[in-house]
Design an enzyme around this catalytic site. Structure first.
Site, PDB file in Angstrom:
ATOM      1  N   PHE A 113       0.381   0.029  54.876  1.00 23.56           N
ATOM      2  CA  PHE A 113      -0.929   0.411  55.395  1.00 23.56           C
ATOM      3  C   PHE A 113      -0.953   1.937  55.530  1.00 23.56           C
ATOM      4  O   PHE A 113      -0.013   2.523  56.075  1.00 23.56           O
ATOM      5  CB  PHE A 113      -1.163  -0.264  56.752  1.00 23.56           C
ATOM      6  CG  PHE A 113      -2.576  -0.133  57.235  1.00 23.56           C
ATOM      7  CD1 PHE A 113      -3.590  -0.878  56.670  1.00 23.56           C
ATOM      8  CD2 PHE A 113      -2.892   0.754  58.250  1.00 23.56           C
ATOM      9  CE1 PHE A 113      -4.899  -0.754  57.102  1.00 23.56           C
ATOM     10  CE2 PHE A 113      -4.201   0.892  58.698  1.00 23.56           C
ATOM     11  CZ  PHE A 113      -5.207   0.130  58.120  1.00 23.56           C
ATOM     12  N   TYR A 209      -4.662  -7.644  67.827  1.00 26.50           N
ATOM     13  CA  TYR A 209      -6.092  -7.990  67.663  1.00 26.50           C
ATOM     14  C   TYR A 209      -6.362  -8.829  66.426  1.00 26.50           C
ATOM     15  O   TYR A 209      -7.489  -9.224  66.200  1.00 26.50           O
ATOM     16  CB  TYR A 209      -6.976  -6.725  67.659  1.00 26.50           C
ATOM     17  CG  TYR A 209      -6.462  -5.584  66.806  1.00 26.50           C
ATOM     18  CD1 TYR A 209      -6.516  -5.628  65.431  1.00 26.50           C
ATOM     19  CD2 TYR A 209      -5.915  -4.453  67.413  1.00 26.50           C
ATOM     20  CE1 TYR A 209      -6.041  -4.586  64.652  1.00 26.50           C
ATOM     21  CE2 TYR A 209      -5.424  -3.394  66.646  1.00 26.50           C
ATOM     22  CZ  TYR A 209      -5.496  -3.471  65.267  1.00 26.50           C
ATOM     23  OH  TYR A 209      -5.010  -2.435  64.506  1.00 26.50           O
ATOM     24  N   LYS A 210      -5.331  -9.084  65.599  1.00 26.73           N
ATOM     25  CA  LYS A 210      -5.560  -9.888  64.396  1.00 26.73           C
ATOM     26  C   LYS A 210      -5.263 -11.363  64.734  1.00 26.73           C
ATOM     27  O   LYS A 210      -6.023 -11.990  65.447  1.00 26.73           O
ATOM     28  CB  LYS A 210      -4.693  -9.378  63.251  1.00 26.73           C
ATOM     29  CG  LYS A 210      -5.004  -7.930  62.838  1.00 26.73           C
ATOM     30  CD  LYS A 210      -4.164  -7.538  61.642  1.00 26.73           C
ATOM     31  CE  LYS A 210      -4.194  -6.042  61.366  1.00 26.73           C
ATOM     32  NZ  LYS A 210      -5.468  -5.558  60.850  1.00 26.73           N
ATOM     33  N   ARG A 356     -11.253 -10.123  50.631  1.00 29.38           N
ATOM     34  CA  ARG A 356     -10.093 -10.623  51.377  1.00 29.38           C
ATOM     35  C   ARG A 356     -10.531 -11.757  52.317  1.00 29.38           C
ATOM     36  O   ARG A 356     -11.537 -11.629  53.017  1.00 29.38           O
ATOM     37  CB  ARG A 356      -9.528  -9.448  52.170  1.00 29.38           C
ATOM     38  CG  ARG A 356      -8.201  -9.669  52.788  1.00 29.38           C
ATOM     39  CD  ARG A 356      -7.641  -8.362  53.334  1.00 29.38           C
ATOM     40  NE  ARG A 356      -8.380  -7.907  54.523  1.00 29.38           N
ATOM     41  CZ  ARG A 356      -7.854  -7.140  55.468  1.00 29.38           C
ATOM     42  NH1 ARG A 356      -6.613  -6.715  55.371  1.00 29.38           N
ATOM     43  NH2 ARG A 356      -8.575  -6.759  56.510  1.00 29.38           N
TER      44      ARG A 356
HETATM   45  C1  PLP Z   1      -0.414  -3.076  58.656  1.00 27.75           C
HETATM   46  C2  PLP Z   1      -1.142  -2.171  59.615  1.00 27.75           C
HETATM   47  N1  PLP Z   1      -0.483  -1.165  60.200  1.00 27.75           N
HETATM   48  C3  PLP Z   1      -1.092  -0.315  61.046  1.00 27.75           C
HETATM   49  C4  PLP Z   1      -2.425  -0.466  61.368  1.00 27.75           C
HETATM   50  C5  PLP Z   1      -3.077   0.514  62.299  1.00 27.75           C
HETATM   51  O1  PLP Z   1      -3.260  -0.070  63.540  1.00 27.75           O
HETATM   52  P1  PLP Z   1      -3.974   0.695  64.763  1.00 27.75           P
HETATM   53  O2  PLP Z   1      -5.359   0.990  64.331  1.00 27.75           O
HETATM   54  O3  PLP Z   1      -3.921  -0.299  65.882  1.00 27.75           O
HETATM   55  O4  PLP Z   1      -3.198   1.922  65.052  1.00 27.75           O
HETATM   56  C6  PLP Z   1      -3.147  -1.531  60.802  1.00 27.75           C
HETATM   57  C7  PLP Z   1      -4.575  -1.723  61.122  1.00 27.75           C
HETATM   58  O5  PLP Z   1      -5.227  -2.617  60.686  1.00 27.75           O
HETATM   59  C8  PLP Z   1      -2.488  -2.396  59.890  1.00 27.75           C
HETATM   60  O6  PLP Z   1      -3.138  -3.406  59.295  1.00 27.75           O
END
Ligand code: PLP
Length: 397
Positions: A113, A209-210, A356
């Protein structure tokens, strides 16, 4: 056996919606609304600052951490909750680099990500001690574990395609090469059984939150393996990670074990929602969740491939190589997803061309999956997505 009819009844889902986006933002557990209201009126309202002690607010990050620990194979006292996932990535990475001072490479992959990579890049710049963020293709990770790698930083499940890394095998390979591992479990925790301790992971981070349904902006979690927890020196050395926050010493002394990964004041209203959301997991067997998630995903792929020849599967065909979401490609993916949402089927779009769909057995069943595929077919065959209104992009896609 997990009773999925009972879990579904615990969610407040709007009528007429097929929600295939629980992999992005989990829906509202009915009990969370009541719990937050109670925390606001009875605790904040009546106890005022006394809530920190009398309502146990200060212990909530550790309590939530232990509850999440049970879902990811982490022993009691090795997980704590707080901050955002990006912040937890930064903390874990800074700690890991300090434990491997003689090595300069952070190894990651192009399926990670972007925020994880941005945080690594920012840390490299801040440290200014010659570190390098090396990004390889997901299939090349094992061979890229050379002797200069300090840390392997990976997201287990690719947020776009759903491709799943083999956490145990890559952790073993990393350790054999002398590197530490940080696993981002954003798309794993609550999606299938995870065993961080069994896999030998050094650090793991994730959001709530997922699949864990903690609500928008719910705090993240961080796991540090027992053997390392008292050795890491937090870069974000906030007062609530101090050994004695209320001694107000001028010098920082890290708290015992995982407590040192706390930073500042915990978000109590979000933690109240998360605590209620975690109640839903009581009596849920994650291997049942995995079996059903695979059944639902396989059904969706079969239905979509027979009904929608214009879509191309972007996810691995082998269910064992996927997480709990399935993606298809189409050059007009954005407009198609908007048209789907307008018909009550909620998935999401990831640039440049990914549609998705998340399969979350706690509240999604086979009838939803079939109906979603029928609606998708209708939108594609009638080209009803081909309208300006479906091409307009809002801030969040
Ligand atoms: C795999 C992954 N890592 C990191 C993040 C970033 O998370 P945050 O916005 O809570 O910092 C996300 C957000 O969707 C994510 O899907």
């Amino acid at each position: 056996m997990t009773d999925f009819t009972a879990t579904r009844a615990q969610f407040d889902l709007p009528d007429g919606i097929i929600y295939l986006d629980g992999n992005s933002l989990g829906p509202l557990p009915k009990a969370a609304a009541a719990r937050v209201a109670r925390t606001v009126t009875e605790e904040w309202g009546q106890l005022l600052i006394g809530g920190w002690n009398r309502a146990g607010w200060m212990d909530m990050p550790a309590r939530a951490g232990d509850r999440i620990g049970r879902l990811i194979g982490a022993p009691e006292g090795t997980v704590v909750v707080g901050d955002t996932l990006s912040v937890k990535v930064y903390q874990a990475l800074a700690s890991a680099l300090e434990l491997r001072r003689n090595r300069k490479v952070i190894l990651s992959d192009s399926g990670n990500f972007p925020s994880d990579l941005y945080m690594a890049d920012g840390l490299v710049r801040t440290l200014a001690t010659g570190h390098e963020l090396r990004i390889v293709e997901p299939e090349e990770v094992a061979n890229a574990l050379t002797e200069d790698v300090a840390v392997l930083l990976l997201t287990e499940v690719d947020y776009r395609t759903g491709r799943r890394h083999d956490m145990r095998r890559l952790t073993e390979r990393a350790h054999a090469a002398g590197a530490l591992t940080i696993w981002d479990l954003a798309h794993s925790a609550g999606a299938f059984p995870v065993d961080v301790a069994g896999a030998g992971a050094d650090f793991a981070v994730g959001c709530t939150y997922k699949y864990l349904n903690g609500g928008p902006g719910a705090p993240a979690f961080v796991y540090v393996a027992h053997a390392l927890a008292d050795r890491v020196r937090p870069a974000l050395s906030g007062w609530l990670g101090h050994e004695a926050p209320f001694a107000f010493d001028l010098a920082y002394r890290p708290g015992a074990g995982i407590a040192r990964m706390r930073v500042g004041t915990p978000p109590i209203l979000q933690l109240a929602a998360l605590d209620a959301a975690l109640d839903v997991w009581e009596g849920v067997d994650l291997s049942d969740v995995r079996t059903r998630s695979i059944d639902l995903s396989e059904l969706f792929i079969a239905e979509v491939e027979s009904r929608c020849p214009d879509l191309t599967l972007a996810s691995p065909r082998d269910p064992a190589a996927r997480g709990s979401h399935v993606s298809f490609r189409h050059p007009e993916g954005f407009a198609i997803m908007q048209a789907l949402v307008a018909r009550g089927v909620v998935g999401d779009f990831r640039a440049p061309d990914i549609l998705r769909f998340g399969f979350t057995p706690l509240f999604i069943g086979t009838k939803d999956v079939r109906q979603a595929a029928v609606i998708l077919e209708d939108i594609l065959s009638g080209r009803t997505w081909d309208r300006d209104e479906f091409r307009r992009r809002a801030t969040v896609t």
